[in-house]
Design a protein around this motif. Structure first.
Motif, PDB file in Angstrom:
ATOM      1  N   VAL A  58       0.845  -1.201   0.000  1.00 58.27           N
ATOM      2  CA  VAL A  58       0.000   0.000   0.000  1.00 58.27           C
ATOM      3  C   VAL A  58       0.877   1.246   0.000  1.00 58.27           C
ATOM      4  O   VAL A  58       0.697   2.154  -0.822  1.00 58.27           O
ATOM      5  CB  VAL A  58      -0.937   0.007   1.227  1.00 58.27           C
ATOM      6  N   GLU A  59       1.836   1.277   0.933  1.00 57.66           N
ATOM      7  CA  GLU A  59       2.719   2.432   1.011  1.00 57.66           C
ATOM      8  C   GLU A  59       3.547   2.578  -0.257  1.00 57.66           C
ATOM      9  O   GLU A  59       3.759   3.681  -0.770  1.00 57.66           O
ATOM     10  CB  GLU A  59       3.631   2.301   2.235  1.00 57.66           C
ATOM     11  N   ARG A 106       2.933   6.665  -6.947  1.00 59.91           N
ATOM     12  CA  ARG A 106       1.971   7.572  -7.578  1.00 59.91           C
ATOM     13  C   ARG A 106       2.134   9.009  -7.089  1.00 59.91           C
ATOM     14  O   ARG A 106       1.416   9.905  -7.538  1.00 59.91           O
ATOM     15  CB  ARG A 106       0.548   7.083  -7.311  1.00 59.91           C
ATOM     16  N   GLY A 107       3.029   9.223  -6.157  1.00 54.27           N
ATOM     17  CA  GLY A 107       3.268  10.570  -5.662  1.00 54.27           C
ATOM     18  C   GLY A 107       2.155  11.099  -4.787  1.00 54.27           C
ATOM     19  O   GLY A 107       1.988  12.313  -4.654  1.00 54.27           O
ATOM     20  N   VAL A 108       1.381  10.220  -4.172  1.00 52.48           N
ATOM     21  CA  VAL A 108       0.280  10.647  -3.296  1.00 52.48           C
ATOM     22  C   VAL A 108       0.839  10.929  -1.907  1.00 52.48           C
ATOM     23  O   VAL A 108       1.385  10.044  -1.244  1.00 52.48           O
ATOM     24  CB  VAL A 108      -0.821   9.557  -3.216  1.00 52.48           C
ATOM     25  N   VAL A 111      -8.449   6.640  -4.016  1.00 53.04           N
ATOM     26  CA  VAL A 111      -7.323   6.263  -4.867  1.00 53.04           C
ATOM     27  C   VAL A 111      -7.415   4.766  -5.144  1.00 53.04           C
ATOM     28  O   VAL A 111      -7.955   4.003  -4.348  1.00 53.04           O
ATOM     29  CB  VAL A 111      -5.965   6.594  -4.199  1.00 53.04           C
ATOM     30  N   SER A 112      -6.910   4.377  -6.284  1.00 55.48           N
ATOM     31  CA  SER A 112      -6.935   2.972  -6.662  1.00 55.48           C
ATOM     32  C   SER A 112      -5.684   2.270  -6.142  1.00 55.48           C
ATOM     33  O   SER A 112      -4.559   2.690  -6.430  1.00 55.48           O
ATOM     34  CB  SER A 112      -7.011   2.840  -8.187  1.00 55.48           C
ATOM     35  N   LEU A 113      -5.887   1.211  -5.347  1.00 61.56           N
ATOM     36  CA  LEU A 113      -4.772   0.433  -4.812  1.00 61.56           C
ATOM     37  C   LEU A 113      -4.921  -1.022  -5.260  1.00 61.56           C
ATOM     38  O   LEU A 113      -6.041  -1.536  -5.369  1.00 61.56           O
ATOM     39  CB  LEU A 113      -4.758   0.484  -3.279  1.00 61.56           C
TER      40      LEU A 113
END
Length: 313
Positions: free
Chosen positions: A209-210, A216-218, A266-268
């Motif tokens: 997840v991380e 993605r730069g989130v 967000v898509s994970l």
């Protein structure tokens, strides 16, 4: 006398003679000639230093030494026979054994309550023991029999292991009931600006997840980082922190900790959760039975119900 000094077949012949008391009958049962039986008996007499059998009316009669030897030999042969020809079929109601499962703290919350409830009804003599799949050399312990089954996202288990895919674990956002985020749809901006509780569970697949968010730069406002999931419910219940956690864990925590959950903005990637076992227990009936119970309780019915051998690393 050492066991290496005597032929097991001689003890079997002795046992048959004790039962039949006739050389001809024993010769027929053991597919031997009568002289062959006599020669074998002579060898056993020399080994044991006793005549063992003497001629009598209609056959042979055991000596006092042979009578004392009869029961121990019969019991030893019965034990060997039972070991070499185990009773087939696993009866969970009568089974008495300890089964060790490798899983994470999430696994204990998600899987153990339902599994223990099922075992209490169907296998009351089966005791479960868990080990952290990150705290031991799981592959080594499964190979040598110290761990029977493992459940989770375990890409490190390769050659020599079988696996069955249970489900794909998706991630959700979890927070206390009455949290400001409940008032409107969760947008990326609102999710990003909230204060986050982040679980850095080293060695588990949930670290993806991380990694995915970083790629993605989130960016998020991380207020607290913890090394496991056990404290998540307690912390979220009394703060305005939010957490990104596996959906099945969120379902277990929501009611007892008065929490709410919603989809992520967000898509994970989903985490493929597998049931894994070593090839050494592939044919073990008790292990096979428990694998069936785990699959029945937790497997996604949309996934094909088949076990495959993991590819070599």
């Amino acid at each position: 006398m050492e066991l290496s000094e005597i032929d097991l077949n001689l003890l079997l012949l002795f046992h048959r003679l004790m039962q039949e008391r006739r050389v001809a009958s024993v010769a027929e049962q053991m597919n031997m000639s009568q002289p062959g039986v006599s020669n074998a008996l002579a060898k056993l007499r020399r080994r044991l230093g006793d005549p063992l059998f003497v001629r009598g009316p209609g056959g042979v009669v055991p000596t006092p030494f042979a009578l004392r030897l009869a029961d121990p030999v019969a019991q030893a042969l019965a034990t060997l026979r039972a070991a070499l020809n185990p009773v087939t079929g696993f009866d969970p109601l009568r089974a008495s054994r300890t089964i060790t499962l490798g899983m994470t703290d999430i696994g204990e919350v998600v899987f153990l309550p339902a599994l223990l409830e099922r075992l209490a009804r169907e296998a009351p003599g089966v005791v479960l023991n868990t080990v952290r799949n990150t705290g031991v050399n799981l592959g080594e312990q499964m190979a040598d029999g110290r761990v029977d089954l493992a459940i989770g996202l375990l890409p490190q288990l390769k050659g020599g292991f079988y696996q069955r895919r249970l489900f794909d674990q998706r991630y959700v956002c979890l927070f206390r009931r009455g949290h400001p985020l409940e008032q409107a749809p969760l947008t990326l901006a609102r999710w990003r600006d909230a204060e986050h509780l982040v679980v850095v569970s080293a060695g588990t697949g949930h670290g993806q997840v991380e990694e995915s968010l970083k790629r993605r730069g989130v960016r998020r406002q991380v207020r607290l980082t913890v090394p496991h999931f056990m404290s998540v419910g307690y912390i979220l219940q009394r703060t305005d922190l939010i957490a990104t956690v596996p959906e099945r864990l969120a379902l277990q925590l929501a009611e007892p900790f008065s929490l709410s959950m919603c989809g992520l903005p967000v898509s994970l990637p989903g985490a493929p959760i597998h049931l894994l076992w070593h090839e050494r227990v592939q044919q073990d009936e008790g292990n096979r039975w428990l694998r069936g119970v785990v699959a029945e309780l937790f497997a996604d019915s949309r996934k094909p119900a088949r076990a495959v051998k993991a590819a070599q690393a």
